[in-house]
Design a protein around this motif. Structure first.
Motif, PDB file in Angstrom:
ATOM      1  N   SER A  37       3.039  16.226  -3.657  1.00  0.00           N
ATOM      2  CA  SER A  37       2.269  17.443  -3.928  1.00  0.00           C
ATOM      3  C   SER A  37       1.131  17.246  -4.917  1.00  0.00           C
ATOM      4  N   VAL A  38       1.005  16.056  -5.545  1.00  0.00           N
ATOM      5  CA  VAL A  38      -0.064  15.832  -6.518  1.00  0.00           C
ATOM      6  C   VAL A  38      -0.774  14.525  -6.198  1.00  0.00           C
ATOM      7  N   LEU A  39      -2.033  14.432  -6.653  1.00  0.00           N
ATOM      8  CA  LEU A  39      -2.754  13.167  -6.556  1.00  0.00           C
ATOM      9  C   LEU A  39      -2.231  12.227  -7.638  1.00  0.00           C
ATOM     10  N   ARG A  40      -1.999  10.988  -7.274  1.00  0.00           N
ATOM     11  CA  ARG A  40      -1.383  10.051  -8.222  1.00  0.00           C
ATOM     12  C   ARG A  40      -2.341   9.747  -9.375  1.00  0.00           C
ATOM     13  N   THR A  41      -1.802   9.695 -10.579  1.00  0.00           N
ATOM     14  CA  THR A  41      -2.571   9.335 -11.771  1.00  0.00           C
ATOM     15  C   THR A  41      -2.312   7.901 -12.183  1.00  0.00           C
ATOM     16  N   THR A  42      -1.359   7.252 -11.546  1.00  0.00           N
ATOM     17  CA  THR A  42      -1.010   5.865 -11.805  1.00  0.00           C
ATOM     18  C   THR A  42      -0.349   5.297 -10.558  1.00  0.00           C
ATOM     19  N   GLU A  53      -0.309  -3.695  -6.093  1.00  0.00           N
ATOM     20  CA  GLU A  53      -1.172  -2.808  -5.314  1.00  0.00           C
ATOM     21  C   GLU A  53      -2.474  -2.635  -6.054  1.00  0.00           C
ATOM     22  N   VAL A  54      -3.573  -2.629  -5.312  1.00  0.00           N
ATOM     23  CA  VAL A  54      -4.892  -2.298  -5.847  1.00  0.00           C
ATOM     24  C   VAL A  54      -5.359  -1.049  -5.110  1.00  0.00           C
ATOM     25  N   GLY A  55      -5.577   0.030  -5.830  1.00  0.00           N
ATOM     26  CA  GLY A  55      -5.950   1.281  -5.173  1.00  0.00           C
ATOM     27  C   GLY A  55      -6.501   2.284  -6.161  1.00  0.00           C
ATOM     28  N   LYS A  56      -6.878   3.431  -5.626  1.00  0.00           N
ATOM     29  CA  LYS A  56      -7.483   4.471  -6.460  1.00  0.00           C
ATOM     30  C   LYS A  56      -6.430   5.363  -7.081  1.00  0.00           C
ATOM     31  N   ILE A  57      -6.693   5.769  -8.321  1.00  0.00           N
ATOM     32  CA  ILE A  57      -5.913   6.809  -8.981  1.00  0.00           C
ATOM     33  C   ILE A  57      -6.876   7.935  -9.361  1.00  0.00           C
ATOM     34  N   PHE A  58      -6.340   9.124  -9.576  1.00  0.00           N
ATOM     35  CA  PHE A  58      -7.181  10.312  -9.707  1.00  0.00           C
ATOM     36  C   PHE A  58      -6.818  11.070 -10.981  1.00  0.00           C
ATOM     37  N   TRP A  59      -7.811  11.218 -11.856  1.00  0.00           N
ATOM     38  CA  TRP A  59      -7.596  11.922 -13.118  1.00  0.00           C
ATOM     39  C   TRP A  59      -8.420  13.203 -13.135  1.00  0.00           C
ATOM     40  N   ILE A 106       0.866  -1.181   0.000  1.00  0.00           N
ATOM     41  CA  ILE A 106       0.000   0.000   0.000  1.00  0.00           C
ATOM     42  C   ILE A 106       0.902   1.229   0.000  1.00  0.00           C
ATOM     43  N   THR A 107       0.722   2.116  -0.949  1.00  0.00           N
ATOM     44  CA  THR A 107       1.530   3.333  -1.029  1.00  0.00           C
ATOM     45  C   THR A 107       0.633   4.559  -0.882  1.00  0.00           C
ATOM     46  N   PHE A 108       1.261   5.741  -0.756  1.00  0.00           N
ATOM     47  CA  PHE A 108       0.518   6.984  -0.560  1.00  0.00           C
ATOM     48  C   PHE A 108      -0.274   7.365  -1.812  1.00  0.00           C
ATOM     49  N   SER A 109      -1.404   8.036  -1.595  1.00  0.00           N
ATOM     50  CA  SER A 109      -2.201   8.545  -2.724  1.00  0.00           C
ATOM     51  C   SER A 109      -1.604   9.811  -3.308  1.00  0.00           C
ATOM     52  N   ILE A 133      -3.451  16.447 -10.621  1.00  0.00           N
ATOM     53  CA  ILE A 133      -4.102  17.461  -9.786  1.00  0.00           C
ATOM     54  C   ILE A 133      -3.177  17.807  -8.626  1.00  0.00           C
ATOM     55  N   ARG A 134      -2.881  19.089  -8.471  1.00  0.00           N
ATOM     56  CA  ARG A 134      -1.949  19.542  -7.448  1.00  0.00           C
ATOM     57  C   ARG A 134      -2.690  19.861  -6.153  1.00  0.00           C
ATOM     58  N   MET A 135      -2.069  19.518  -5.002  1.00  0.00           N
ATOM     59  CA  MET A 135      -2.633  19.812  -3.697  1.00  0.00           C
ATOM     60  C   MET A 135      -2.401  21.286  -3.349  1.00  0.00           C
ATOM     61  N   ARG A 136      -3.316  21.866  -2.595  1.00  0.00           N
ATOM     62  CA  ARG A 136      -3.158  23.264  -2.199  1.00  0.00           C
ATOM     63  C   ARG A 136      -2.083  23.435  -1.135  1.00  0.00           C
TER      64      ARG A 136
END
Length: 799
Positions: A547-552, A576-582, A513-516, A536-539
């Motif tokens: 600093s960004v949401l992972r896309t992969t 790993e099975v997890g969410k990615i964010f586009w 499990i890795t960081f999102s 997508i960059r974090m505020r």
């Protein structure tokens, strides 16, 4: 949070040893990380009173003192300090005393006069660095008492690990409430003796709250005629024990009350406030302020500030401004005591990267009802310590007063949750001791009013937890559940994600499990061709590499592989099975995809005496993907491709029902070098969200034939760019029903095959479920297959 036991005893009787008290607090949810026993830096120093002072006959700058230390006759002591007078209470080091730094005191003669001891400064006692004169003690201290006992210098410090949901424990008085609830003692607030004098405060200042959400309450007092100087030794000692550095008496008082009552305060130089008034508002566009730490901080319109009539003078709940700082020239002080919205303060603190004692408490939730108590306490101390005069009245802007929440808790519910019966009277007394006002009771339940200092209590289950922790977790006996398990017709099917995890584990892979959050530079390595170009960059990122949401999921797996290789683990199969964010164009929130990603590197199998070691390759991972998708019920095929981040010519897209659902291949050498992996690494990623929208292949039952089969081998030479999968598809189609299996068992490139071509050898199995096949039937089917691949692919049959 450091708690002085001596200070704590001013608010609650403590009859336990420091160790026992620490154990009790820890067992009721307020963890004590450590207990430090503090002893004074001196020995044999007592409280004395100067009875008489006369000039030294042989020295102009020395005097002879007669000092009462509680003995039958006064001591004669030679002293050179200019700040003493008859009647002063002073610390006296008698003969045999040891002072800070190891200095010893003995009877001696100074310029011909006997000296039986020594009058001490604060530095000589190790209390502070002040050595400008003899330490003058409070006039009410009894003579002859050991100094460390009189000043309570010997102490025990309890280091509390206060959880974020318990801001009420971030003070001495808050801890006293906990101790009282545990031990059955009563708490007492500090004795506030304040005398108001002078003009009415309405004629001196006003407070305007423009943002009532960000600041629900703001109160202020004005103290005039203060003299800025050092705080008294007792106050400095308490601040130092708590880990705060003394600054001056006015600032120290605000910090002292913060530690004592848990409510942050701030002192403004009254005459530096334009029009001598306060405005609570949001920052204006492009507004900035130089804070007390000397930094020039740009503000945003989301940040709450304390302003005067023309400019910001503090960042609300975080830090004051240098333009209204209390200095040695300050004569009049405006004391701020306010309640700020926790979310607003937390966002401001994170955005500025500035955390203070005040913001630490405000962002967890201060007590809006303690606000005026803390204000009065600070004003009274400023009058006492700094010689100020407190103006008549206070300003208290409170547009929407706090309305306490009422909650009922059922005794039967307590029993079901805890597994034991807590007597109703005991449960009620626990809640009452914790400060919950008993509104009403019945035989089945009790209704309480939640105090303002407990923002963490909002439901019945919270009250049950309060009862449990004070009643004692050690009193909850381990028992088997009373209720029988209900029989069901069957367990629900595992989710697709769980099934994928189980299949990959069955293939020998280990889940991680890795960081999102990820590094934008690492995301670029795999961007494009189906993946977003810009993540997508974090505020308010914690760090640039998060600093960004992972896309992969691929960078996370490669980083984990690198960490394992660095400690000597080189043979790895991870997934790993997890969410990615586009990014979603025109939308505030991103599109969330569920992804399954796996990687393999090093040896295929563990070392064994029967097998030669072999490294994993592209086909190992491709086989895992095919096994996974087949087990899930999907008919997938691999199509050669070129994708960012993968080795040219060693990458394939995974297609299901005409949709690209993932990719598999060898990682590009440049990325291998970037991650410092030093060995070939293979990786796949599947978009489970897309995959699960594809139709599954209907499984067709094939009976086991009772008739014999016949195997024929066929080797064909084709162009290098023709994929074996296409040949398999053509062979299967041409072989019709009697072709039961097609297996590629050899690929040859060499001297017997011309350049640009390759030889593929297939094993074909022919069998019927109805009869025994004749040689003529098998030969006819074989020839049909040969003709098909020759026509469609220009294949040449090798003989």
């Amino acid at each position: 949070m450091r708690v002085s036991l001596n200070w704590l005893k001013e608010f609650v009787a403590v009859r336990l040893s420091p160790a026992d008290l620490a154990h009790k607090l820890t067992m009721t949810g307020t963890e004590v990380d450590s207990v430090q026993i503090i002893k004074s830096a001196f020995e044999k120093v007592t409280v004395g009173r100067i009875l008489k002072i006369r000039r030294h006959p042989n020295a102009d700058k020395l005097v002879l003192c007669e000092v009462d230390v509680g003995n039958s006759s006064p001591l004669k002591i030679v002293c050179g300090a200019p700040n003493i007078k008859e009647g002063d209470i002073v610390p006296v080091a008698v003969s045999g005393a040891k002072l800070a730094g190891g200095f010893s005191v003995h009877k001696t003669k100074i310029r011909g006069e006997s000296s039986e001891g020594m009058l001490c400064s604060e530095r000589e006692l190790g209390i502070s660095e002040d050595h400008s004169g003899i330490m003058i003690l409070p006039p009410d201290l009894p003579t002859g008492v050991p100094l460390d006992e009189a000043l309570q210098l010997s102490d025990a410090l309890l280091e509390l690990g206060v959880t974020p949901n318990r801001p009420d424990c971030l003070s001495i008085f808050g801890t006293a409430r906990e101790v009282a609830a545990i031990t059955g003692e009563k708490t007492r607030l500090p004795d506030i003796r304040m005398r108001e004098a002078g003009a009415q405060i309405e004629s001196l200042t006003s407070v305007t709250i423009e943002d009532e959400k960000g600041c629900p309450r703001y109160a202020a007092r004005v103290v005039s005629g203060v003299t800025i100087g050092a705080s008294p030794a007792w106050m400095q000692q308490r601040l130092l024990k708590a880990g705060l550095r003394p600054i001056n008496n006015v600032v120290d008082i605000t910090n002292y009350v913060l530690l004592e009552l848990g409510h942050p305060l701030h002192a403004f130089d009254y005459h530096k406030l334009f029009e001598n008034r306060i405005v609570v508002r949001r920052a204006l566009p492009k507004e900035s302020i130089v804070t007390l730490d000397g930094a020039n901080r740009g503000l945003t319109e989301q940040m709450l500030v304390i302003a005067d009539a023309e400019k910001p003078v503090a960042i609300a709940g975080v830090m004051g401004g240098a333009n209204s700082e209390v200095t040695e020239q300050t004569k009049t002080v405006l004391i701020e005591s306010a309640y700020f919205d926790p979310v607003t303060i937390r966002r401001t603190s994170k955005a500025l990267g500035l955390s203070t004692e005040a913001s630490f408490r405000f962002e967890r939730g201060a007590d809006p009802q303690m606000l005026t108590v803390a204000l009065d306490r600070a004003a009274a101390l400023m009058a006492e310590v700094a010689g100020g005069t407190v103006a008549a009245g206070s300003v208290d802007q409170y547009p929407h007063p706090f309305s306490p929440k009422e909650i009922s808790v059922r005794h039967e519910r307590i029993r079901r949750i805890l597994g034991i019966r807590v007597p109703p009277d005991k449960a009620i007394s626990i809640l009452d001791a914790l400060g919950f006002e008993i509104v009403s009771t019945t035989g089945e339940s009790v209704r309480v009013r939640v105090p303002s200092y407990r923002p963490d209590v909002g439901e019945e289950i919270d009250l049950i937890e309060e009862v449990a922790r004070v009643y004692g977790y050690e009193n909850i006996i381990a028992t088997y559940p009373e209720d029988r398990a209900l029989m069901t017709r069957g367990l629900p099917a595992k989710s697709a994600e769980e099934e994928v995890k189980a299949l990959l584990k069955g293939c020998g892979f280990t889940e991680i499990i890795t960081f999102s959050f990820g590094d934008p530079e690492e995301m670029k390595d795999f961007s494009g061709d189906g993946y977003p170009a810009a993540p997508i960059r974090m505020r308010n990122p914690l760090a640039e590499d998060e600093s960004v949401l992972r896309t992969t999921l691929m960078p996370g797996l490669l980083g984990t592989i690198r960490s394992n290789i660095n400690i000597g683990r080189k043979n790895l199969k991870l997934f790993e099975v997890g969410k990615i964010f586009w990014p979603a164009p025109g939308e505030t929130l991103p599109d969330e995809h569920v992804s399954a990603c796996g990687a393999a590197t090093g040896l295929r199998n563990s070392l064994h005496w029967k097998e030669q070691p072999a490294e994993v390759d592209f086909f190992d991972l491709k086989g895992v993907v095919e096994t996974l998708l087949d087990s899930l019920g999907f008919d997938a095929r691999a199509v050669k491709s070129a994708r960012p981040g993968f080795h040219p010519g060693k990458c394939a897209d995974i297609e299901v029902a005409g949709k690209t659902v993932g990719r598999v291949g060898e990682i590009h050498p440049d990325i291998i070098q970037k991650y410092e992996l030093k060995q070939k690494t293979f990786l796949f990623e599947l978009d489970l969200s897309t995959l699960l929208s594809c139709p599954k292949t209907e499984k067709e039952y094939l009976s086991v034939s009772r008739f014999p089969y016949s195997d024929r081998d066929m080797a064909v030479v084709v162009d290098e760019n023709i994929e074996a999968a296409k040949l398999v598809s053509a062979i299967t189609e041409a072989g019709e029903e009697i072709l039961r299996r097609v297996l590629l068992f050899d690929v040859y490139r060499g001297a017997q095959v011309e350049s640009g071509k390759k030889s593929l050898a297939f094993s074909l199995r022919f069998q019927s479920v109805q009869r025994t096949l004749t040689d003529e039937e098998i030969t006819a089917a074989f020839n049909k297959i040969v003709q098909s691949v020759q026509t469609r692919f220009g294949a040449q049959l090798r003989k």
